[in-house]
Design a protein around this motif. Structure first.
Motif, PDB file in Angstrom:
ATOM      1  N   VAL A 134      -4.637 -15.445   5.436  1.00 11.46           N
ATOM      2  CA  VAL A 134      -3.954 -14.226   4.991  1.00 11.46           C
ATOM      3  C   VAL A 134      -4.408 -13.043   5.840  1.00 11.46           C
ATOM      4  N   ALA A 135      -3.443 -12.235   6.274  1.00  9.62           N
ATOM      5  CA  ALA A 135      -3.740 -10.940   6.880  1.00  9.62           C
ATOM      6  C   ALA A 135      -3.369  -9.873   5.865  1.00  9.62           C
ATOM      7  N   ALA A 136      -4.360  -9.120   5.407  1.00  9.81           N
ATOM      8  CA  ALA A 136      -4.179  -8.139   4.342  1.00  9.81           C
ATOM      9  C   ALA A 136      -4.138  -6.742   4.941  1.00  9.81           C
ATOM     10  N   GLY A 137      -3.007  -6.062   4.785  1.00  6.97           N
ATOM     11  CA  GLY A 137      -2.843  -4.726   5.368  1.00  6.97           C
ATOM     12  C   GLY A 137      -3.204  -3.636   4.384  1.00  6.97           C
ATOM     13  N   ILE A 138      -4.138  -2.767   4.773  1.00  7.53           N
ATOM     14  CA  ILE A 138      -4.596  -1.670   3.917  1.00  7.53           C
ATOM     15  C   ILE A 138      -3.693  -0.453   4.111  1.00  7.53           C
ATOM     16  N   ASP A 139      -3.320   0.168   3.017  1.00  8.44           N
ATOM     17  CA  ASP A 139      -2.364   1.275   2.983  1.00  8.44           C
ATOM     18  C   ASP A 139      -2.743   2.412   3.936  1.00  8.44           C
ATOM     19  N   ALA A 140      -1.810   2.766   4.831  1.00  6.91           N
ATOM     20  CA  ALA A 140      -2.046   3.845   5.790  1.00  6.91           C
ATOM     21  C   ALA A 140      -2.230   5.187   5.096  1.00  6.91           C
ATOM     22  N   THR A 141      -1.471   5.421   4.023  1.00  7.70           N
ATOM     23  CA  THR A 141      -1.611   6.688   3.299  1.00  7.70           C
ATOM     24  C   THR A 141      -2.970   6.779   2.635  1.00  7.70           C
ATOM     25  N   LEU A 142      -3.445   5.694   2.069  1.00 10.47           N
ATOM     26  CA  LEU A 142      -4.776   5.670   1.478  1.00 10.47           C
ATOM     27  C   LEU A 142      -5.844   5.951   2.530  1.00 10.47           C
ATOM     28  N   ILE A 143      -5.716   5.341   3.685  1.00  9.76           N
ATOM     29  CA  ILE A 143      -6.707   5.560   4.747  1.00  9.76           C
ATOM     30  C   ILE A 143      -6.675   7.013   5.198  1.00  9.76           C
ATOM     31  N   LYS A 144      -5.497   7.610   5.245  1.00  8.55           N
ATOM     32  CA  LYS A 144      -5.395   9.010   5.687  1.00  8.55           C
ATOM     33  C   LYS A 144      -5.923   9.974   4.625  1.00  8.55           C
ATOM     34  N   ASP A 145      -5.502   9.790   3.384  1.00  9.33           N
ATOM     35  CA  ASP A 145      -5.796  10.767   2.336  1.00  9.33           C
ATOM     36  C   ASP A 145      -7.091  10.494   1.585  1.00  9.33           C
ATOM     37  N   GLY A 146      -7.546   9.234   1.580  1.00 14.85           N
ATOM     38  CA  GLY A 146      -8.754   8.901   0.845  1.00 14.85           C
ATOM     39  C   GLY A 146      -8.535   8.991  -0.653  1.00 14.85           C
TER      40      GLY A 146
END
Length: 382
Positions: free
Chosen positions: A287-299
């Motif tokens: 599985v390749a699990a993609g972490i939310d870009a908005t979460l990474i940006k906004d914390g």
């Protein structure tokens, strides 16, 4: 600046931990303080910056993702707009194929001369020369390429009202555009098994139905694979949570990327990693699990760490999972990316700890990217 072995390009030692990679391009340019126009047109700048970003964030996978959806379309003659400070994008107000008859006027691009195809060839050579390593190369999957030169609404209309033309367009893209280009990329890299990683964000529910996915996405990925042999995949699809039948969509994605199931936030979060892992176990998939870009940006950082922890807990206990940081926005604070990588390092040690409450995540206090570059390369910088 080496990040791998020059004697064995394309191969790296598998770490005893969950590996982490990231999609970073305009963020890389932003960190380095170079214009995006220069970043996306100057191969030397692109490679130096991406190698430094890979090292700065301590990524396991090379950060070599360019504006992948534009290269083949631009080489065919589609207008691409270079946005100041942003990622170049196809001008969808003026599709290259405005009417079906326009297809007859198109000529296949020359990988050595057309658009920025030579730029991609030079990027790959530079990665091999400077890092001794090239994990994969990227291309636009047939469906997304068709959208970019025909327009989404026009293409969907073609599929319903002019299916013979739609299939002729897809065959042209597979046989006359993508196959010769990808053969050239592989030949010039000198790595027969080099992974060809096609990206296909337009092939995502609800923008397409699952029946359309079978007829126009899976079928033409398989056609490309027949043309080029193994090590060719297409992925980057979204919409699992909107598909109405995630398991069917999983199976379609796995036919495009055999052996691996890629599910990205927000779909992974909505569908749930438990459901994804159950399917992966049943079908012997990583599985390749993609972490939310908005979460990474906004914390905040605590939420980023918790998301990484949750996915490792539910997806990585058998070691068959990687963490992918979705498209990192230009203005994303570097400490957020460092936090995601630190969480992956701490929670992702294999075997994964039985109780992750007992695992301490050591948040790094890191220098700025500019200071890192000064220390790494001297005052001349990038």
């Amino acid at each position: 600046m080496s990040t791998g072995s020059k004697t064995d390009p394309g191969k790296t030692e598998a770490p005893r931990r969950v590996i982490v990679g990231a999609q970073s391009n305009d963020h890389s340019a932003h960190l380095a303080g170079v214009s995006t126009n220069r970043f996306f047109t100057d191969a030397d700048t692109f490679v130096r910056v991406q190698l430094l970003v890979t090292e700065y964030y301590r990524l396991d996978v090379l950060s070599n993702f360019w504006d992948v959806y534009n290269i083949e379309a631009e080489a065919l003659g589609q207008r691409v707009v270079y946005h100041p400070g942003g990622i170049p994008d196809t001008d969808r107000t003026r599709p290259l194929i405005g009417a079906p008859s326009d297809l007859d006027r198109l000529s296949p691009p020359d990988p050595y001369r057309s658009g920025r195809m030579p730029w991609v060839l030079k990027i790959n050579r530079n990665f091999l020369d400077l890092a001794g390593r090239l994990d994969r190369v990227y291309f636009t999957a047939p469906f997304s390429l068709a959208v970019n030169i025909r327009g989404y609404e026009n293409l969907v209309t073609d599929m319903f009202e002019r299916p013979a033309f739609a299939h002729r367009l897809f065959k042209f893209l597979c046989d006359d555009v993508l196959s010769p280009y990808l053969e050239t990329l592989r030949k010039e890299a000198g790595i027969p098994g080099l992974i060809m990683d096609g990206r296909d964000a337009w092939a995502s529910p609800p923008m397409i139905s699952l029946d359309m996915m079978d007829e126009y996405v899976v079928a033409y990925t398989q056609r490309l694979r027949r043309n080029l042999g193994g090590s060719l995949i297409t992925r980057g699809n979204w919409g699992d949570a909107r598909s109405r039948d995630p398991e069917r969509f999983f199976s379609q994605k796995c036919r495009c990327s055999p052996g691996s199931l890629s599910v990205l936030d927000p779909d992974l979060h909505e569908v749930g990693p438990e459901r994804v892992k159950q399917y992966a176990r049943q079908h012997d998939l990583s599985v390749a699990a993609g972490i939310d870009a908005t979460l990474i940006k906004d914390g905040p950082v605590e939420a980023i760490v918790q998301r990484v922890r949750h996915y490792i807990d539910k997806l990585a206990r058998d070691g068959r999972c990687m963490i992918h940081l979705n498209q990192i926005a230009a203005e994303t604070p570097p400490e957020h990316v460092h936090a995601a990588v630190a969480a992956c390092r701490a929670y992702g040690r294999l075997p994964v700890a039985e109780n992750l409450d007992d695992v301490h995540v050591d948040m790094p206090t890191r220098e700025s990217f500019s200071e890192f570059v000064r220390q790494r390369m001297g005052a001349s910088g990038v």
